[in-house]
Scaffold this active site. Structure first.
Site, short mmCIF file in Angstrom:
data_model
loop_
_atom_site.label_atom_id
_atom_site.label_comp_id
_atom_site.label_asym_id
_atom_site.label_seq_id
_atom_site.Cartn_x
_atom_site.Cartn_y
_atom_site.Cartn_z
N ALA A 124 41.14 32.60 29.77
CA ALA A 124 40.17 31.60 30.22
C ALA A 124 39.23 32.29 31.19
O ALA A 124 39.58 33.30 31.80
CB ALA A 124 40.90 30.45 30.90
N GLY A 150 44.95 32.74 28.35
CA GLY A 150 44.53 31.75 27.36
C GLY A 150 44.18 32.39 26.02
O GLY A 150 44.25 31.73 24.98
N GLU A 163 47.40 32.61 24.32
CA GLU A 163 47.83 31.24 24.00
C GLU A 163 47.08 30.69 22.78
O GLU A 163 47.65 29.98 21.96
CB GLU A 163 47.66 30.34 25.21
N GLU A 178 48.60 35.44 34.21
CA GLU A 178 48.16 34.39 35.14
C GLU A 178 48.84 34.48 36.50
O GLU A 178 48.24 34.12 37.52
CB GLU A 178 48.45 33.00 34.54
C1 HXC Z 1 36.05 36.11 33.28
C2 HXC Z 1 36.30 38.25 32.52
C3 HXC Z 1 37.63 37.98 32.14
C4 HXC Z 1 38.14 36.65 32.35
C5 HXC Z 1 37.21 40.03 31.66
N1 HXC Z 1 36.08 39.52 32.21
N2 HXC Z 1 38.17 39.11 31.61
N3 HXC Z 1 35.53 37.33 33.08
N4 HXC Z 1 37.31 35.76 32.92
N5 HXC Z 1 39.35 36.27 31.96
C6 HXC Z 1 34.81 40.22 32.44
C7 HXC Z 1 34.90 41.15 33.63
O1 HXC Z 1 34.73 40.42 34.82
C8 HXC Z 1 33.75 42.09 33.36
O2 HXC Z 1 32.54 41.44 33.69
C9 HXC Z 1 33.79 42.22 31.83
O3 HXC Z 1 34.50 41.08 31.35
C10 HXC Z 1 34.54 43.46 31.38
O4 HXC Z 1 35.82 43.48 31.98
P1 HXC Z 1 36.38 44.70 32.88
O5 HXC Z 1 37.40 44.12 33.78
O6 HXC Z 1 35.26 45.46 33.47
O7 HXC Z 1 37.06 45.59 31.73
P2 HXC Z 1 38.32 46.55 31.87
O8 HXC Z 1 38.26 47.32 33.16
O9 HXC Z 1 38.39 47.28 30.59
O10 HXC Z 1 39.58 45.59 32.00
C11 HXC Z 1 39.93 44.74 30.95
C12 HXC Z 1 40.96 43.67 31.40
C13 HXC Z 1 40.43 42.97 32.65
C14 HXC Z 1 42.30 44.36 31.72
C15 HXC Z 1 41.17 42.72 30.24
O11 HXC Z 1 39.09 42.52 32.38
C16 HXC Z 1 41.24 41.79 33.08
O12 HXC Z 1 42.29 41.95 33.69
N6 HXC Z 1 40.76 40.58 32.80
C17 HXC Z 1 41.41 39.36 33.23
C18 HXC Z 1 42.60 39.06 32.36
C19 HXC Z 1 43.31 37.79 32.82
O13 HXC Z 1 43.78 37.69 33.97
N7 HXC Z 1 43.40 36.77 31.94
C20 HXC Z 1 44.02 35.52 32.25
C21 HXC Z 1 42.99 34.57 32.76
S1 HXC Z 1 43.71 33.03 33.31
P3 HXC Z 1 31.39 42.20 34.51
O14 HXC Z 1 30.37 41.12 34.74
O15 HXC Z 1 32.02 42.73 35.74
O16 HXC Z 1 30.94 43.27 33.55
C22 HXC Z 1 43.97 32.20 31.90
C23 HXC Z 1 44.54 30.82 32.07
C24 HXC Z 1 44.79 30.20 30.74
O17 HXC Z 1 43.70 32.62 30.82
C25 HXC Z 1 44.87 28.75 30.88
C26 HXC Z 1 45.20 28.07 29.57
C27 HXC Z 1 44.22 28.12 28.53
#
Ligand code: HXC
Length: 248
Positions: A68, A111, A114, A134
């Protein structure tokens, strides 16, 4: 005419197969409200299209979906999330009649995982990275992850993923029982093959096979004896010919 969407691409790569590609590459397909609305609308459109027998959901090479959209939800209050029933629409895939295949390359996190777990069939490229990170954001999975993972891989492994946020590769995921790793060629090509195969079957049996929980399996099996497709399918076997499905 197929609708066009800002955040997803839709195509028909083979007769009977709808391919929906998540397309917010700069954010690694992070799912914000507009993106999710497009996914949901495109899936429903394909589900209602009589020419479609199976639906594939995929992302990019680098990311199926990184979860998400954290930036969009970070300032939400409990009252806002609760009152608007935030994420209530996320179960859309589970309400479709047509089978859904998730073709996962790269990150499927939070998400994103999921969403993939809601599909009927999960195919993964060797590059797939799956996890529920998360806990590292001070939250928990909110799209069915804790329950679907426990069902698929057991409580202990599910809790390990949910409580540590560890990301696992395709091989470990397959060993644990999350889908199948596609080693040769592209995971989308393989998904198209599987989807085409499903689309060539009688729709009623496919729908019933998807719908059957153990409780209903035998009753649905009995009920299928009232369809023309059952008569045709079994007659074709006995006569050593291909079945001509009429979906009736
Ligand atoms: C918003 C995101 C994002 C996310 C990546 N980006 N994941 N933006 N929400 N979930 C954005 C980054 O901010 C960045 O934007 C661009 O995408 C590229 O990502 P990087 O981090 O620079 O890439 P990298 O270093 O290769 O790392 C990849 C990654 C990392 C390991 C996947 O991006 C990451 O940890 N993302 C978050 C993963 C996460 O925590 N997901 C769970 C979310 S909570 P900019 O603008 O800086 O270029 C969730 C709740 C679900 O899903 C609820 C139920 C549906």
């Amino acid at each position: 005419v197929q609708r066009e969407y800002a955040n997803v691409l839709v195509s028909r790569p083979s007769p009977g197969v709808a391919l929906i590609t998540l397309n917010r590459p700069k954010a690694l397909n992070a799912l914000n409200a507009a993106h999710f609305q497009d996914i949901s609308d495109a899936m429903k459109e394909a589900d209602e299209d009589a020419s479609v027998g199976a639906i594939i959901l995929t992302g990019s090479e680098r990311a199926f979906a990184a979860g998400a959209d954290i930036k969009e939800m970070k300032d939400k209050s409990f009252a806002e999330a609760y009152t608007a029933n935030f994420l209530a629409d996320w179960e859309v895939i589970t309400k479709l009649k047509k089978p859904v295949i998730a073709a996962v390359s790269g990150y499927a996190l939070g998400g994103g995982l999921e969403l993939a777990l809601q599909a009927d069939i999960l195919l993964a490229a060797p590059s797939a990275q799956l996890g529920q990170p998360e806990v590292n954001l001070g939250v928990i999975p909110g799209g069915g992850g804790t329950q679907r993972l426990a069902h698929l891989i057991g409580k202990s492994r599910a809790m390990e993923l949910v409580l540590t946020g560890r990301i696992i590769g395709a091989d470990e995921a397959e060993r644990w029982g999350i889908g199948r790793v596609v080693r040769e060629g592209s995971v989308v090509d393989e998904a198209v093959k599987v989807a085409s195969d499903i689309a060539s079957k009688g729709r009623i049996a496919v729908n019933a096979g998807k719908e059957a929980g153990l409780r209903f399996e035998k009753r649905l099996f009995h009920a299928l004896f009232s369809t023309k497709d059952q008569k045709e399918g079994m007659a074709a076997f006995a006569e050593k010919r291909r079945a001509e499905w009429t979906h009736s």
